[in-house]
Write an enzyme that holds these catalytic residues in place. Sequence first.
Site, PDB file in Angstrom:
ATOM      1  N   TYR A 120       0.851  -1.191   0.000  1.00 30.96           N
ATOM      2  CA  TYR A 120       0.000   0.000   0.000  1.00 30.96           C
ATOM      3  C   TYR A 120       0.890   1.245   0.000  1.00 30.96           C
ATOM      4  CZ  TYR A 120      -4.172   2.780   1.409  1.00 30.96           C
ATOM      5  OH  TYR A 120      -5.210   3.672   1.478  1.00 30.96           O
ATOM      6  N   CYS A 121       0.683   2.137  -0.974  1.00 31.04           N
ATOM      7  CA  CYS A 121       1.386   3.419  -1.039  1.00 31.04           C
ATOM      8  C   CYS A 121       2.915   3.175  -1.044  1.00 31.04           C
ATOM      9  CB  CYS A 121       0.938   4.328   0.096  1.00 31.04           C
ATOM     10  SG  CYS A 121       1.524   6.032  -0.013  1.00 31.04           S
ATOM     11  N   VAL A 122       3.671   3.796  -0.127  1.00 28.92           N
ATOM     12  CA  VAL A 122       5.119   3.577  -0.141  1.00 28.92           C
ATOM     13  C   VAL A 122       5.461   2.150   0.251  1.00 28.92           C
ATOM     14  CG1 VAL A 122       5.696   5.985   0.252  1.00 28.92           C
ATOM     15  CG2 VAL A 122       5.415   4.482   2.201  1.00 28.92           C
TER      16      VAL A 122
END
Length: 586
Positions: free
Chosen positions: A322-324
């Site tokens: 998720y995301c970074v």
Amino acid sequence: MDVERLSSNIARMVELGGKAMAAYLKPREAGTHPSDGSDGVADIAKTLGHVAEFWLKDPQRAIAAQSEVATRYMDLWAQSLKTMAGEPVEPVARPDPRDARFKDPQWETNPFFDFLKQFYLVTTNLAEKFVSEAEVDEHLKHKASFYAKQIANALSPSNFVVTNPELLRETISSNAENLVRGMKMFAEDVERGGGDLRIRQSDDSQFALGRNLAMTPGKVVYENELIQLIQYEPTTKAVGKVPLVIVPPWINKFYILDLTQEKSFIKWAVDQGLTVFVVSWVNPDQRHANKSFDDYMLEGPLSAFRVAGEITGEDKVHAIGYCVGGTLLAVSLAYMAARGIGNVQTATFFTTQVDFTYAGDLKVFVDEQQIQSLEKRMAQTGYLEGKEMANAFNMLRSNDLIWSYFVNNYMKGKQPMPFDLLYWNGDSPRMPAANHSFYLRHCYMQNDLSQGRMVVAGETLDLKKVTLPIYNLAAREDHIAPARSVFVGSQCFGGPVDYVVAGSGHIAGVVNPPAKNKYQHWTGGKPEGSFEDWIAGAEEHPGSWWPHWREWIRSHDGEEVEPRRLGSNAHPPIEDAPGSYVKVKD
């Protein structure tokens, strides 16, 4: 108006203002507060100065700009005179219908407030025009546009008592008791922020991890210096053969995927018959200052994949980033491809960037001068305070996440309502200096991962060598990982990519349980060509993307086995979920 009560309340405000000032000065006088962000102010002035220089250095251009400004203000003045005379006239400027700042009827019916509103809108529209038409470097223009928007949002007449009809009525009717309550909260929030204003966005007293958030039953089955690995109790009679390992962002806490039980992606995945493991990152301090990006990969995803395989007896896992956390997952997959490690069967990315060409407004904060300034501040403590990253994210939607709460809390004197998502948003962890510096330089600034230049743990990474099946989820209104950026990143991998776009933004687009029947999602062909052409030809589906993803996983893992016990002889349970790492506050 009760003059005596008003005088008493003003005196009380002054007293509370002194407490706020004392809370601001205390850490600075003690030398425990990091150096103030004067570099940030200097960068704003320098950036906007370049735009002003473009318009002023050419006399003809300057005269044209001044003429346009004068014309717009004269039109507004003429319109206002007609309005005060009772003539029906069209406004010179209208707010966006979705702009909640000007919903009070007095902004339309009262000539004074109507003039203030239109003066503000004309001024901000002119500022936006002059920035967009300035012939300057694109990064500089992007920064100038962002800074001009932040200044405009801060100076909105809706933020001040005497220029906001709603606040003025409230202050007069209560003899300024609203401002006393607001100043009390202001002083508390400066003290709570360690000398910086930390605006409360939710009534935090209503939430506790393990009580009404992060409640999905499970055990911590492994931990090292950077992660705890949580395994969740199965709820079905059979489970998919291949376990699922979720890698959340280290700049946020994992329980965004395990808020209330109705919103929990983790609980839903368990109920769908998946053996779920989740990485819970440590909230780093000075001891972790030198933990590098290499360490985060080796002690994070790679350790989690290994342990999940050892506990379940499987050679492969499904992975979500998720995301970074997704960026780190992509780095891990490229590293594993280089080393010939094949223990991931499929990869799913939630709002993840691997190419940062179109990375959105967060790129405003990334250039050599700003990174050096940030590295200088991190050197004082060994980490970046979580509130600094939280402030950056809040600035992306400052009207919604900063100024609306500033007005509600400190002008109206109202406590914010309890809101699980905003409680999580304010629970930001720190970031170790070495890791954060590497991430900003090699991803946002130099875009090394997508260009095949990133070196991690001795390997030069090539995403084209990542050939396993990928489910790549973007969110159409995402300001952090724009859908276009995710689309371009899909083309960096060497295997099949299912690109899916969810409705809403970075959080609501992901955390969208099917039972809510909210938003929609789009599916289409391969992520090739331009994003605009792909989205134009995509098929829209009502509701959550979660069931679509579950069927995709099932297509790559059709076999079922008996549910697994939590932990193993080699990895006995350590403590109950959600574990201790996630409970450490900034």
